[in-house]
Write a protein that holds these residues in place. Structure first.
Motif, PDB file in Angstrom:
ATOM      1  N   ASN A  50       0.817  -1.231   0.000  1.00  0.00           N
ATOM      2  CA  ASN A  50       0.000   0.000   0.000  1.00  0.00           C
ATOM      3  C   ASN A  50       0.847   1.276   0.000  1.00  0.00           C
ATOM      4  O   ASN A  50       0.375   2.332   0.416  1.00  0.00           O
ATOM      5  N   LYS A  51       2.083   1.170  -0.478  1.00  0.00           N
ATOM      6  CA  LYS A  51       2.959   2.340  -0.563  1.00  0.00           C
ATOM      7  C   LYS A  51       3.162   2.738  -2.027  1.00  0.00           C
ATOM      8  O   LYS A  51       2.925   1.953  -2.943  1.00  0.00           O
ATOM      9  N   VAL A  52       3.618   3.986  -2.213  1.00  0.00           N
ATOM     10  CA  VAL A  52       4.003   4.451  -3.539  1.00  0.00           C
ATOM     11  C   VAL A  52       5.488   4.168  -3.697  1.00  0.00           C
ATOM     12  O   VAL A  52       6.312   4.653  -2.909  1.00  0.00           O
ATOM     13  N   VAL A  53       5.835   3.352  -4.692  1.00  0.00           N
ATOM     14  CA  VAL A  53       7.213   2.907  -4.876  1.00  0.00           C
ATOM     15  C   VAL A  53       7.720   3.390  -6.227  1.00  0.00           C
ATOM     16  O   VAL A  53       7.025   3.268  -7.243  1.00  0.00           O
ATOM     17  N   CYS A  54       8.932   3.913  -6.246  1.00  0.00           N
ATOM     18  CA  CYS A  54       9.548   4.408  -7.476  1.00  0.00           C
ATOM     19  C   CYS A  54      10.829   3.624  -7.744  1.00  0.00           C
ATOM     20  O   CYS A  54      11.625   3.384  -6.828  1.00  0.00           O
TER      21      CYS A  54
END
Length: 614
Positions: free
Chosen positions: A283-287
């Motif tokens: 549920n995280k924003v990953v780059c």
């Protein structure tokens, strides 16, 4: 025969055709039973076909037709006749005997003795027809088998494999026998002998003109498995490993895979702490920068299994980025990946400082994996300014943006070449490590770098090059006969990077255990043998000399001696080093000014090397 199986008549009416054949066999069985009971009419008795006898024959054939279909004897494949078919056939004949016996009591047409004898013959004839078909088909197929093969392992796996080979024309092999450490020489398995121990595999292959080896052993420890693989590879005969897959219909499916070079490297198994990784990815924003590369793309594939809310893929290579996104879209359509995961593909160069800052401010990723870099040692020796601009200043842009924009976790991919570097690529990676360690973490960002060696199958690595050279008939080129390198697979590297990301705290450098170093000459030798060729006879291995900046041995093992273990046995960590940020910043200004004033490659390299001296 194959044309019959492919015909519409057979496909559409196979069941009825088999039932008709079975009824004919029943009729024949009753005729034979009658002849046996009447001494084959030696007494001169004449058979009178009355209306009642005709009705009786029709009735018994109809009964058998119905009962046999109820027990689905027409559905079994004759080629695979086994215990289940025997039981079903026996039960169908027993039911028919009971029904016929009941009616015999009511109507005096046949007697009980005749019925019993006839049903026994029905059982024998029906199974006999199937077994004869099976033997005839195997004989016909064997005529087309011209390549001898050997099976390693005379256990259940070997038995299954041999049946698969002889029932499937996709494998035009003639099994000459088995080799096994626990079965006595001469022991027979399904008609094929045990020819010796596994240690004798090379001798057995030479004596029997073997053209293919199948490995079916699975219940051995890693060390013994490695020995078996090495023994088979040493024969220079194409070798395959058997896998048994369980399909959705619960039927076992056997498949074969060529031995891959990674099977011969004896890599330790990875113990991933899934809960730990999920705690900072789910549920995280990953780059991921460099998402189109070998490591970057595999990181993305691993990350999506932890269900991030959004995955941002950044690369300057539009084709690689496009294909990666298409791969994920296919996974979504197959429900192999959650539809809720948002995918963003961004064409951005890490050299573009403003664009990197826009990325961090607009998307606010929770985690950034930095895999974008120039990595080819000879190319970077020719163009050190490109290596510096991309690897050092590009990474600086990403680190600065992460620190200034409140990113909570930053993981940078480094290399074993950063340990006492002798080339530009390794030096640029060491400089990025020093820059990361010189930053302050008062903003709460967890930062770390992860070092590892060569990855099997990555773009431009030695494995694809060797494969292409072998495909083209050689020669296979090795820089030095004694050169050694560390290797791990791309999925292994990506998984360990994810695990190390959990341990990241204050600018640590993590070192991955790469196992034992591999001699490149031996690697080339094994790859040639796995292709079914003999080094020196079919394909030459040529020594071409070390490339500029290339080491004979990487120093990852020495580096691990200065590290501490984490709770993962394959991940080690350096103690945090306090590096003066003003010194590093001053060095970078000097590098920038130097590149603007000169193109002297040696001067730039010398200055860079001096800056990274610990």
């Amino acid at each position: 025969m194959n044309s019959l199986y492919k015909s519409n008549l057979y496909k559409n009416y196979r069941g009825l055709l088999i039932s008709f054949i079975d009824v004919c066999i029943v009729f024949l069985a009753y005729i034979v039973a009658f002849l046996i009971q009447n001494n084959f009419l030696i007494s001169g008795r004449v058979i009178t076909l009355t209306k009642l006898l005709g009705l009786g024959l029709f009735f018994l054939l109809a009964i058998h037709f119905v009962v046999l279909r109820l027990f689905k004897t027409q559905m079994s494949l004759w080629t695979y006749t086994g215990p289940n078919e025997i039981v079903r056939t026996f039960l169908s004949c027993l039911v028919c005997f009971c029904i016929m016996s009941f009616f015999v009591i009511q109507v005096d047409i046949f007697n009980i003795e005749l019925i019993a004898l006839a049903e026994l013959l029905c059982f024998v004839f029906i199974l006999g027809a199937r077994m004869l078909y099976r033997m005839a088909r195997r004989y016909i197929m064997d005529l087309e088998r011209v390549e001898n093969c050997l099976i390693v392992g005379a256990g259940s796996g070997g038995y299954l494999l041999m049946n698969e080979i002889y029932h499937n024309m996709a494998y035009p092999y003639n099994v000459i026998g088995f080799v096994d450490d626990f079965k006595k020489k001469g022991t027979m398995l399904s008609g094929k002998p045990v020819l010796g121990t596994i240690e004798e595999v090379k001798q057995v292959c030479e004596e029997n003109n073997v053209r293919c080896i199948f490995i079916t052993i699975s219940s051995v420890n890693d060390k013994r498995k490695q020995e078996i693989l090495d023994l088979c590879a040493s024969t220079s005969i194409p070798t395959k490993m058997m896998r048994i897959l369980v399909g959705s219909d619960a039927n076992n499916h056997i498949s074969f895979e060529d031995i891959d070079i990674k099977d011969l490297l004896n890599r330790p198994s990875i113990d991933l702490k899934v809960d730990q990784i999920g705690s900072y990815l789910t549920n995280k924003v990953v780059c991921v920068t460099g998402a189109g590369g070998s490591i970057g793309s595999e990181l993305c594939r691993q990350i999506v299994h932890f269900n991030p809310s959004k995955l941002i893929m950044v690369d300057i290579n539009e084709n690689a980025l496009y294909m990666l996104k298409q791969e994920f879209l296919v996974m979504k359509r197959k429900h192999e990946m959650k539809d809720s995961i948002e995918l963003e593909s961004l064409i951005i160069s890490i050299r573009e400082r403003e664009e990197i800052y826009k990325l961090m401010k607009n998307y606010k990723p929770d985690v950034v994996y930095h895999a974008a870099a120039h990595k080819h040692v000879p190319l970077m020796e020719d163009r050190p300014t490109e290596a510096i601009r991309n690897n050092i200043f590009g990474t600086k842009n990403v680190i600065d943006a992460c620190c200034d924009c409140g990113i909570s976790r930053f993981i940078m991919i480094s290399t074993d070449k950063a340990v006492n570097p002798t080339n530009v690529m390794g030096a640029t990676k060491r400089m990025t490590e020093m820059y990361m360690q010189s930053r302050t973490t008062h903003c709460g960002i967890h930062m770390a770098a992860v070092r590892f060696g060569n990855v099997l199958g990555s773009n431009g690595s030695v494995i694809p090059i060797f494969k292409e050279q072998i495909k083209n008939g050689g020669p296979v080129t090795v820089t030095h006969r004694d050169i050694k390198r560390y290797f791990m697979t791309i999925p292994e590297a990506a998984q360990l990077v994810l695990q190390a990301g959990f341990y990241a705290n204050e600018r640590e450098i993590f070192v991955l255990d790469m196992g034992q170093p591999v001699k490149i000459w031996d690697l080339a030798d094994k790859m040639i043998r796995l292709a079914g060729l003999v080094p020196g006879r079919d394909i030459e291995i040529q020594e071409i000399g070390l490339r500029p900046g290339e080491k004979m041995f990487e120093e990852l093992a020495l580096e691990m001696e200065e590290c501490h273990k984490t709770d993962n046995n394959l991940i080690f960590v350096h103690e945090k080093m306090d590096i003066d940020s003003t010194v590093v910043d001053s060095d970078l200004v000097q590098l920038q000014e130097l590149m603007e004033t000169t193109d002297d490659k040696q001067q730039i390299k010398d200055v860079l090397m001096n800056m990274i001296q610990d």
